[in-house]
Design an enzyme around this catalytic site. Structure first.
Site, PDB file in Angstrom:
ATOM      1  N   CYS A   1       0.866  -1.190   0.000  1.00  0.00           N
ATOM      2  CA  CYS A   1       0.000   0.000   0.000  1.00  0.00           C
ATOM      3  C   CYS A   1       0.898   1.234   0.000  1.00  0.00           C
ATOM      4  CB  CYS A   1      -0.972  -0.019   1.188  1.00  0.00           C
ATOM      5  SG  CYS A   1      -0.199   0.074   2.808  1.00  0.00           S
TER       6      CYS A   1
ATOM      7  N   ASN B   1       2.277   1.561   4.403  1.00  0.00           N
ATOM      8  CA  ASN B   1       2.601   0.290   5.082  1.00  0.00           C
ATOM      9  C   ASN B   1       2.329   0.355   6.590  1.00  0.00           C
ATOM     10  OD1 ASN B   1       5.472  -1.940   5.541  1.00  0.00           O
ATOM     11  ND2 ASN B   1       3.381  -2.476   5.093  1.00  0.00           N
TER      12      ASN B   1
ATOM     13  N   CYS C   1      -1.368   0.777   7.466  1.00  0.00           N
ATOM     14  CA  CYS C   1      -2.802   0.447   7.584  1.00  0.00           C
ATOM     15  C   CYS C   1      -3.179  -0.771   6.737  1.00  0.00           C
ATOM     16  CB  CYS C   1      -3.674   1.639   7.201  1.00  0.00           C
ATOM     17  SG  CYS C   1      -3.489   3.068   8.290  1.00  0.00           S
ATOM     18  N   ARG C   2      -3.336  -0.566   5.432  1.00  0.00           N
ATOM     19  CA  ARG C   2      -3.922  -1.611   4.592  1.00  0.00           C
ATOM     20  C   ARG C   2      -3.037  -2.832   4.376  1.00  0.00           C
ATOM     21  NH1 ARG C   2      -5.171   2.407  -0.153  1.00  0.00           N
ATOM     22  NH2 ARG C   2      -3.224   3.195   0.758  1.00  0.00           N
ATOM     23  N   SER C   3      -1.775  -2.617   3.956  1.00  0.00           N
ATOM     24  CA  SER C   3      -0.964  -3.802   3.654  1.00  0.00           C
ATOM     25  C   SER C   3      -0.544  -4.589   4.897  1.00  0.00           C
ATOM     26  CB  SER C   3       0.229  -3.466   2.751  1.00  0.00           C
ATOM     27  OG  SER C   3       1.108  -2.544   3.339  1.00  0.00           O
TER      28      SER C   3
ATOM     29  N   ASP D   1      -8.082   4.157   1.442  1.00  0.00           N
ATOM     30  CA  ASP D   1      -7.126   4.484   2.487  1.00  0.00           C
ATOM     31  C   ASP D   1      -7.891   4.960   3.732  1.00  0.00           C
ATOM     32  OD1 ASP D   1      -5.196   5.543   4.080  1.00  0.00           O
ATOM     33  OD2 ASP D   1      -4.256   6.749   2.516  1.00  0.00           O
TER      34      ASP D   1
HETATM   35  P1  4NP Z   1      -1.768   2.889   4.186  1.00  0.00           P
HETATM   36  O1  4NP Z   1      -2.382   4.247   4.788  1.00  0.00           O
HETATM   37  O2  4NP Z   1      -1.225   3.218   2.817  1.00  0.00           O
HETATM   38  O3  4NP Z   1      -2.935   1.975   4.142  1.00  0.00           O
HETATM   39  O4  4NP Z   1      -0.677   2.483   5.168  1.00  0.00           O
HETATM   40  C1  4NP Z   1      -1.664   5.437   4.894  1.00  0.00           C
HETATM   41  C2  4NP Z   1      -0.973   5.721   6.020  1.00  0.00           C
HETATM   42  C3  4NP Z   1      -0.280   6.925   6.149  1.00  0.00           C
HETATM   43  C4  4NP Z   1      -0.300   7.828   5.116  1.00  0.00           C
HETATM   44  C5  4NP Z   1      -0.986   7.541   3.959  1.00  0.00           C
HETATM   45  C6  4NP Z   1      -1.660   6.351   3.847  1.00  0.00           C
HETATM   46  N1  4NP Z   1       0.364   9.073   5.246  1.00  0.00           N
HETATM   47  O5  4NP Z   1       0.243   9.887   4.336  1.00  0.00           O
HETATM   48  O6  4NP Z   1       1.046   9.293   6.242  1.00  0.00           O
END
Ligand code: 4NP
Length: 164
Positions: free
Chosen positions: A10, A13, A15-17, A129
């Site tokens: 994702c 790294n 939340c989703r992945s 997200d």
């Molecule tokens: P992820 O979510 O891609 O599912 O881990 C996010 C976590 C943090 C951020 C963006 C997406 N960020 O911009 O900090």
């Protein structure tokens, strides 16, 4: 040696992945298939490197009895050869991994696919997200991932069985 090397990707790294990794590992352990798989996750961005999964994501997963073991790391060129299958959470992740794969040229051997291509009960293509939203967003991510992880494991363990 493990038969399948699977990497979930994702953006951050956290939340989703990591959730995909935890949900998939949970299923693999339930079916006593741990020795057949190498499972990991990575982010296309490097802002959160070294961090555990977001507390809200961990709490939502824990409520379903799922542990998220991940520490964030950034996707590397070497992942395109170390893993057989790279599964992306949304279109931006897919574009980023495909772009890295083009840079790697012939060295890239991994198959790169959208994770939700393996979902059976959900028709949507992207896992949204959840980072800037509320608790319901984290639950929705897990609903989508449980569906897609079941489909993925079924596909990888029964490769000859195709739906009509
Ligand atoms: P992820 O979510 O891609 O599912 O881990 C996010 C976590 C943090 C951020 C963006 C997406 N960020 O911009 O900090």
């Amino acid at each position: 040696m493990a038969e399948h090397r699977v990497l979930f990707v994702c953006l951050g790294n956290i939340c989703r992945s990591p959730a995909a990794e935890g949900v998939f590992l949970h299923l693999v352990k339930q079916r006593d298939l741990v020795d057949s798989f190498v499972v990991d996750s990575a982010g296309t961005g490097g802002w959160h490197v070294g961090q555990p999964a977001d507390q809200r994501m961990q709490a939502a997963a824990n409520r379903r009895g799922i542990h998220l073991p991940s520490r964030a790391r950034q996707l590397a060129m070497s992942d395109l050869t170390s893993f057989d299958l790279i599964l992306t959470m949304d279109q931006d992740n897919l574009d980023a991994v495909q772009s890295l794969s083009r840079e790697a040229g012939g060295r890239s051997t991994a198959t790169i696919q959208p994770m939700l291509g393996y979902a059976r009960r959900h028709q949507t293509r992207d896992i949204p997200d959840p980072y800037y939203g509320g608790e319901a967003g984290f639950e929705h991510v897990l609903d989508l991932l449980e569906d897609a992880c079941e489909g993925l494991l079924e596909t990888l363990t029964n490769p000859a069985k195709h739906p009509e």
